[in-house]
Scaffold this motif. Structure first.
Motif, PDB file in Angstrom:
ATOM      1  N   ALA A  17      -0.857 -17.585  -2.069  1.00  0.00           N
ATOM      2  CA  ALA A  17      -1.127 -16.698  -1.081  1.00  0.00           C
ATOM      3  C   ALA A  17      -2.568 -16.783  -0.909  1.00  0.00           C
ATOM      4  O   ALA A  17      -3.566 -17.564  -1.696  1.00  0.00           O
ATOM      5  CB  ALA A  17      -1.043 -15.052  -1.481  1.00  0.00           C
ATOM      6  N   PRO A  18      -3.300 -16.549   0.188  1.00  0.00           N
ATOM      7  CA  PRO A  18      -4.744 -16.613   0.362  1.00  0.00           C
ATOM      8  C   PRO A  18      -5.572 -15.808  -0.624  1.00  0.00           C
ATOM      9  O   PRO A  18      -5.177 -14.832  -1.230  1.00  0.00           O
ATOM     10  CB  PRO A  18      -5.114 -16.010   1.681  1.00  0.00           C
ATOM     11  CG  PRO A  18      -3.905 -15.786   2.389  1.00  0.00           C
ATOM     12  CD  PRO A  18      -2.889 -15.865   1.359  1.00  0.00           C
ATOM     13  N   VAL A  19      -6.775 -16.519  -0.976  1.00  0.00           N
ATOM     14  CA  VAL A  19      -7.599 -16.219  -2.023  1.00  0.00           C
ATOM     15  C   VAL A  19      -8.039 -14.622  -1.774  1.00  0.00           C
ATOM     16  O   VAL A  19      -7.939 -14.033  -2.776  1.00  0.00           O
ATOM     17  CB  VAL A  19      -8.958 -16.971  -2.247  1.00  0.00           C
ATOM     18  CG1 VAL A  19      -9.694 -16.331  -3.216  1.00  0.00           C
ATOM     19  CG2 VAL A  19      -8.334 -18.529  -2.614  1.00  0.00           C
ATOM     20  N   TRP A  20      -8.342 -14.278  -0.548  1.00  0.00           N
ATOM     21  CA  TRP A  20      -8.700 -13.015  -0.127  1.00  0.00           C
ATOM     22  C   TRP A  20      -7.877 -11.747  -0.600  1.00  0.00           C
ATOM     23  O   TRP A  20      -8.082 -10.895  -0.975  1.00  0.00           O
ATOM     24  CB  TRP A  20      -9.233 -12.991   1.347  1.00  0.00           C
ATOM     25  CG  TRP A  20      -7.979 -12.810   2.358  1.00  0.00           C
ATOM     26  CD1 TRP A  20      -7.580 -13.983   2.977  1.00  0.00           C
ATOM     27  CD2 TRP A  20      -7.101 -11.963   2.725  1.00  0.00           C
ATOM     28  NE1 TRP A  20      -6.413 -13.675   3.685  1.00  0.00           N
ATOM     29  CE2 TRP A  20      -6.004 -12.381   3.631  1.00  0.00           C
ATOM     30  CE3 TRP A  20      -7.144 -10.385   2.290  1.00  0.00           C
ATOM     31  CZ2 TRP A  20      -5.148 -11.645   4.066  1.00  0.00           C
ATOM     32  CZ3 TRP A  20      -6.082  -9.772   2.952  1.00  0.00           C
ATOM     33  CH2 TRP A  20      -5.181 -10.397   3.608  1.00  0.00           C
ATOM     34  N   SER A  21      -6.518 -12.244  -0.410  1.00  0.00           N
ATOM     35  CA  SER A  21      -5.446 -11.083  -0.708  1.00  0.00           C
ATOM     36  C   SER A  21      -5.318 -11.186  -2.298  1.00  0.00           C
ATOM     37  O   SER A  21      -5.110  -9.924  -2.898  1.00  0.00           O
ATOM     38  CB  SER A  21      -4.029 -11.736  -0.275  1.00  0.00           C
ATOM     39  OG  SER A  21      -3.709 -12.826  -0.721  1.00  0.00           O
TER      40      SER A  21
ATOM     41  N   ALA B 143      -8.459  -9.035  -2.990  1.00  0.00           N
ATOM     42  CA  ALA B 143      -8.313  -7.707  -2.689  1.00  0.00           C
ATOM     43  C   ALA B 143      -7.378  -6.876  -3.698  1.00  0.00           C
ATOM     44  O   ALA B 143      -7.592  -5.722  -3.909  1.00  0.00           O
ATOM     45  CB  ALA B 143      -7.558  -7.667  -1.259  1.00  0.00           C
ATOM     46  N   GLY B 144      -6.244  -7.642  -4.297  1.00  0.00           N
ATOM     47  CA  GLY B 144      -5.436  -7.026  -5.085  1.00  0.00           C
ATOM     48  C   GLY B 144      -6.169  -6.306  -6.562  1.00  0.00           C
ATOM     49  O   GLY B 144      -6.001  -5.517  -6.990  1.00  0.00           O
ATOM     50  N   PHE B 145      -7.160  -7.418  -6.930  1.00  0.00           N
ATOM     51  CA  PHE B 145      -7.973  -7.100  -8.183  1.00  0.00           C
ATOM     52  C   PHE B 145      -8.852  -5.783  -7.597  1.00  0.00           C
ATOM     53  O   PHE B 145      -9.292  -4.960  -8.764  1.00  0.00           O
ATOM     54  CB  PHE B 145      -8.782  -8.401  -8.443  1.00  0.00           C
ATOM     55  CG  PHE B 145      -9.622  -7.942  -9.663  1.00  0.00           C
ATOM     56  CD1 PHE B 145      -9.282  -7.836 -10.807  1.00  0.00           C
ATOM     57  CD2 PHE B 145     -11.113  -7.905  -9.300  1.00  0.00           C
ATOM     58  CE1 PHE B 145     -10.138  -7.649 -11.909  1.00  0.00           C
ATOM     59  CE2 PHE B 145     -11.942  -7.550 -10.251  1.00  0.00           C
ATOM     60  CZ  PHE B 145     -11.513  -7.607 -11.580  1.00  0.00           C
ATOM     61  N   ALA B 146      -9.703  -6.035  -6.469  1.00  0.00           N
ATOM     62  CA  ALA B 146     -10.655  -5.088  -6.071  1.00  0.00           C
ATOM     63  C   ALA B 146      -9.939  -3.669  -5.982  1.00  0.00           C
ATOM     64  O   ALA B 146     -10.770  -2.647  -6.250  1.00  0.00           O
ATOM     65  CB  ALA B 146     -11.108  -5.475  -4.723  1.00  0.00           C
TER      66      ALA B 146
END
Lengths: 66, 135
Positions: free
Chosen positions: B36-40, B43-46
């Protein structure tokens, strides 16, 4: 179960927050005890008794007791 | 007679923060492993890091947040915490059994639901044995 915590507290002109601080509990817990929503544990009931210089059974009364 | 202070010290629930951050890292790694894209993944971690960060910062200012952080301020909040955990465990057990039955009926793979139901059942039995000795 009924109790005289509110009356005893008001007799001493204490707020719920003041009593809560003395007993080491939250203000909401003092309110819950006064309104009968929450029955305190034995250690807390004894702490309340000690604070007001009363026996536990003088403060808390069993409704079912005739 | 003297008054006693039964209040335990309001300790910072570091274990909750550490567990939350560890879960966030695991989610991030799992999402990245799926391609999956790095941003997702970030976002999951954030989301988890933000949640445990809020719990950590505000736990001593609000009784509800303190309880969510696993740090109930007194015995009543401890009881509220126990009841909430009981409700959550009941819902998890119902979801596991319900999910297992539904997937069994529609013929889908359901080993995850079966595993979850076994874990819930065994942990309940272990809890009964453990607390029977202690209480």
């Amino acid at each position: 179960m009924q109790n005289d915590v509110r009356k005893l507290r008001e007799d001493r002109a204490l707020s719920q927050g003041d009593l809560a601080k003395q007993l080491g509990v939250s203000r909401q817990t003092v309110n819950a005890i006064e309104t009968g929503k929450y029955l305190p544990s034995l250690p807390l009931a004894f702490a309340i008794g000690r604070f007001f210089d009363r026996r536990v059974e003088e403060i808390f009364r069993d409704d079912d007791k005739s | 007679m003297t008054t006693t202070r039964a209040k335990p010290p309001r300790r910072r629930a570091l274990s909750t923060v550490i567990a939350g951050l560890a879960a966030g890292v695991l989610i991030m790694v799992a999402v990245l492993k799926q391609g999956a894209p790095v941003w997702s993944a970030v976002a999951g971690f954030a989301i988890l890091a933000g949640y445990v960060g809020l719990l950590f910062v505000f736990q001593t200012r609000n009784e509800t947040i303190g309880t969510l952080a696993g740090n109930p301020v007194d015995e009543r909040w401890g009881l509220i915490h126990s009841r909430a955990m009981e409700l959550a465990a009941t819902c998890a057990a119902l979801a596991a059994v319900g999910g297992y039955l539904v997937t069994e009926f529609i013929g889908r793979d359901n080993w995850q639901f079966a595993l979850m139901a076994v874990v819930v059942g065994l942990s309940y039995l272990a809890g009964v044995v453990w607390f029977r000795r202690r209480l």
